[in-house]
Design an enzyme around this catalytic site. Structure first.
Site, PDB file in Angstrom:
ATOM      1  N   GLN B 203      12.884  -0.749  -2.762  1.00 30.24           N
ATOM      2  CA  GLN B 203      12.291  -0.418  -3.886  1.00 30.24           C
ATOM      3  C   GLN B 203      13.069  -0.913  -5.132  1.00 30.24           C
ATOM      4  OE1 GLN B 203       8.991   1.584  -3.273  1.00 30.24           O
ATOM      5  NE2 GLN B 203       9.648   0.598  -1.428  1.00 30.24           N
ATOM      6  N   ALA B 244       3.267   7.943  -7.360  1.00 34.99           N
ATOM      7  CA  ALA B 244       3.861   7.087  -6.437  1.00 34.99           C
ATOM      8  C   ALA B 244       4.176   5.742  -6.949  1.00 34.99           C
ATOM      9  CB  ALA B 244       2.961   7.068  -5.257  1.00 34.99           C
ATOM     10  N   HIS B 245       4.931   4.983  -6.309  1.00 36.45           N
ATOM     11  CA  HIS B 245       5.238   3.692  -6.650  1.00 36.45           C
ATOM     12  C   HIS B 245       4.102   2.785  -7.240  1.00 36.45           C
ATOM     13  CE1 HIS B 245       5.706   2.083  -2.526  1.00 36.45           C
ATOM     14  NE2 HIS B 245       4.634   2.607  -2.528  1.00 36.45           N
ATOM     15  N   ASN B 246       4.650   1.997  -8.232  1.00 39.37           N
ATOM     16  CA  ASN B 246       3.560   1.159  -8.889  1.00 39.37           C
ATOM     17  C   ASN B 246       2.174   1.630  -9.617  1.00 39.37           C
ATOM     18  OD1 ASN B 246       4.967  -0.371  -6.221  1.00 39.37           O
ATOM     19  ND2 ASN B 246       4.827  -1.377  -8.153  1.00 39.37           N
TER      20      ASN B 246
END
Lengths: 352, 352, 352
Positions: B203, B244-246
């Site tokens: 990540q 969460a990511h992004n």
């Protein structure tokens, strides 16, 4: 830390076939949508063909069947996404850990801490703890007495490992996770004034976590009440998950964020559990089961497959009508029965 | 610390018009229901008129249209609730921070820590961190290497900021929040024994948080997989939320507790997301969307409005019948179709 | 630490009647399914009779009415589960705390810390804090200024108690819990450019927690906005629960993991709230109410009973059809109405 590699160097390390300029230098991974020069992307699905054509990536990881879709330099492989993961691992190597124990860490003299361990500031390690070679513990984490942590396992900052936890090798615990906490066990009884109160059941089981398990931020895994809670090899848990006492999560199962698993549930191997799903206690989920996000599982699932329980979204005013109709579904069914009888009767009446 | 102010002093500072005794002294804010003498309350809605009449408050913030409902001394303003918030800020000023670094804090020598910063006991600040003027860090918090924290931002006790996070000015992170944690990204592949296992995708994105963002206790915001996770200006997040990511959360959006937002979701500006709602990944929510509590959003929402997906509550035995009927809804629909055909047929038959 | 006791010694301490060998020595509790020699189990329900017969336990706690089901040595009692809990407490006594303050703990000189307190490594205790006799604080926990903690209350590692919290006796706070955090309170107003923004409402209430309350790992309880948040005596909270500002949770209520309770909700005494249930704000739940797991409560409940709101689980493809039918429930109802009219008409037409 980032490194640069040529396509040739990449395939030398992790396989695959190059089509195009093998000496092209790659310095980073990128998404097709946002990447810049020097990046390598991946392509897995023809619904992103337009994005591939417009992309600024310098090279792409792609399946054989898709290779004609782009004139970019490429690496051809069966599983572009997994390949891409490995390229990213090559280009983003973990920082070398400086082994040693920070002076502010508080390590009980009976704990075993090999030289090749990295213990950050303000870490607390209790009595009888065994850390194995390559363990990394981030700032502010606490490992309580008599826990064992396997080789090369990483605890990020502010992790709590309760006493007597057994943790495998190559695991990764993210910040705020709490492992081996007392499970939620109480027996109800009347006290001398006939008022019901809760008697705590000592939680004397432990937590056993096998190798290659990842645990997300602020996720909690409770210790067993009598027997143990077990997380098998290769399980990956996202953030803010609750695994209750005496659960068993089968090998290579992945669980997305905000999921709750109640006590003594047994989840199979290679399951995929969507975010905010809930699994009630004392039930069994077969191997290779997929549970959709937000789905409450109320009884055991014997057969692999995809399972879902979700209300469809509507504009609020439409939903209000739907909700009324759901509350009256039994009456609706009764009305249909009445109609069926009426029709049958009228046919009999009208019979010549 | 609490201060006292007259109504005159209050309107001098934050506007509004007094009706009644301007020299009345106010020492605290209070709810209409429970307040005591010396308190100022607010009134916003005629459904609380009886409460207003029975209240022990000494003064009230009220709209022009409602001013005749009470004979209490009052401050008249367009938005009594926001005005009340500001009165409370005046009457409950933040404690003056004692600037300085506690001797037990562990600050990397390469970190930049201005004089006007307050670093509490057992804080850990990593290499290359930049703290700006007025930053306050509570006991036990960890700020990892290469993070930047803007002016006057507050970290409460036991916060974790992972490496390389970019955080704006006037933000407030509550205890147990974890910012910039690795997102949940794995690619599935068969190993040499044809057993599927998960390969971690590094990540390598970051978290960017703009000014005036509040983050609740034990809330987690993951770093991006490749690109960044972005929280825009003025966003307010409650406790136990997972971003969460992004993801991108648009400016001035508020999200209540226990919400999960899956990877790469893009939420518009000025949205209001109810508690325990869930938003799936890779979808887009327009600006000014309200999502009801407990609602799972499974596809993009293009149009502002209120969206809901909830089962209505019933007594358990009634619900059991409803659940059976829901499982058989397709058959119910089929039965209705059959009835419609039968009626149409009988009409044709009975036609003269 | 574990001890051994004979059946005679057990009944001497906690009552009950022995049938069989009273001098039998018991060294641990066990589940019927997995226990080994030397363990005592409990039997409560005839659906486990086969398990009882196959069990390796050396003795069993059992009701009078079930005593003939097994020839094992037994203790007969009304409530085997509560009795078993107490046997487990006898066999697994809490480790004696070593009282004293670890040298790495940072205790404000104005805090009151009795001699019979155990303060672990890296604890931070703020100004004006009052700890009572027998308080135990685990490594890395933070107790902010002006909080009061009652006799024999335990904070596990990495707990955060915010300023001014009032905590009773014999409470137990698990790792990562955050008590007295600011509630989520903002008023919306237009700024000078007519952009809506959120004005923080200072959270000036406190948290009051009565005796014998347990709080799970990573659970959050917010302080009140103006008045207080109150958790009454004997409440047991599991992990990852959110209790918002100004809630009141009635005595002896138990709440399972992942539950959210929104602001100003008032929950009665002796309620049982299932995992991942959600209770909206400003509503009232009567005493002795059971809420099923995953159920969203949208309005007050006046009457004790069991309440449920859940979609039944289906295989995904079946669910897709169900979801379409739910979206069209209003039209289904309309079609039934049309059919009813048609039948009524045809009867009139066909009337002789």
């Amino acid at each position: 830390m980032r490194v640069s590699l040529t396509l040739n160097q990449i395939v030398q390390k992790i396989g695959g076939t190059i089509a195009g300029e093998g000496e092209l230098e790659i310095s980073k991974v990128g998404s097709l949508a946002l990447a810049q020069q020097g990046a390598i992307g991946f392509f897995n699905d023809t619904k992103y063909t337009a994005q591939l054509n417009a992309s600024q990536v310098s090279a792409v990881v792609i399946k054989l069947e898709h290779q004609t879709l782009t004139s970019l330099p490429k690496i051809i492989t069966d599983n572009p996404y997994a390949y891409f993961a490995k390229v990213s691992q090559l280009l983003n190597p973990l920082a070398e850990n400086t082994y040693g124990v920070h002076t502010s860490a508080v390590i009980d003299p009976t704990a075993i801490v090999p030289k090749r361990c990295s213990i950050a500031a303000n870490v607390v390690v209790g009595s009888g703890v065994v850390l194995n070679d390559g363990v990394v513990i981030g700032a502010g984490s606490v490992v309580e007495h008599d826990s064992i942590i396997g080789e090369n396992t990483v605890l990020e900052a502010n992790v709590t490992i309760k006493h007597g936890s057994l943790i495998g090798r190559y695991c990764h615990f993210h910040s705020g996770s709490v492992i081996g906490n007392d499970g939620f066990g109480y027996a109800e009884e009347n006290n001398e004034n006939s008022i019901k109160r809760w008697v705590k059941i000592p939680q004397v089981g432990s937590v056993i976590i096998d190798d290659h398990v990842d645990v997300g931020a602020n996720t909690t895994i409770d210790r067993g009440a009598i027997d143990n809670t077990v997380i098998e090899e290769g399980v990956k848990l996202d953030n803010l998950i609750q695994i209750a006492h005496n659960c068993r999560v089968g090998a290579h199962t992945v669980i997305a964020g905000c999921v709750g698993v109640a006590g003594s549930a047994v989840i199979g191997k290679h399951c995929k559990i969507g975010g905010a799903a809930m699994i009630l206690g004392h039930l069994t989920i077969a191997d290779h089961v997929t549970i959709s996000p937000g789905t409450m599982i109320m009884k055991s699932i014997q057969k692999s497959g995809v399972y879902t329980a979700l209300m469809p979204v509507q504009e609020h005013t439409t939903w209000l009508k739907t909700a009324v109709n759901i509350r009256h579904l039994s009456q609706l069914t009764d009305r249909i029965k009445t109609l069926e009888t009426a029709i049958a009767d009228s046919r009999n009446i009208n019979k010549p």
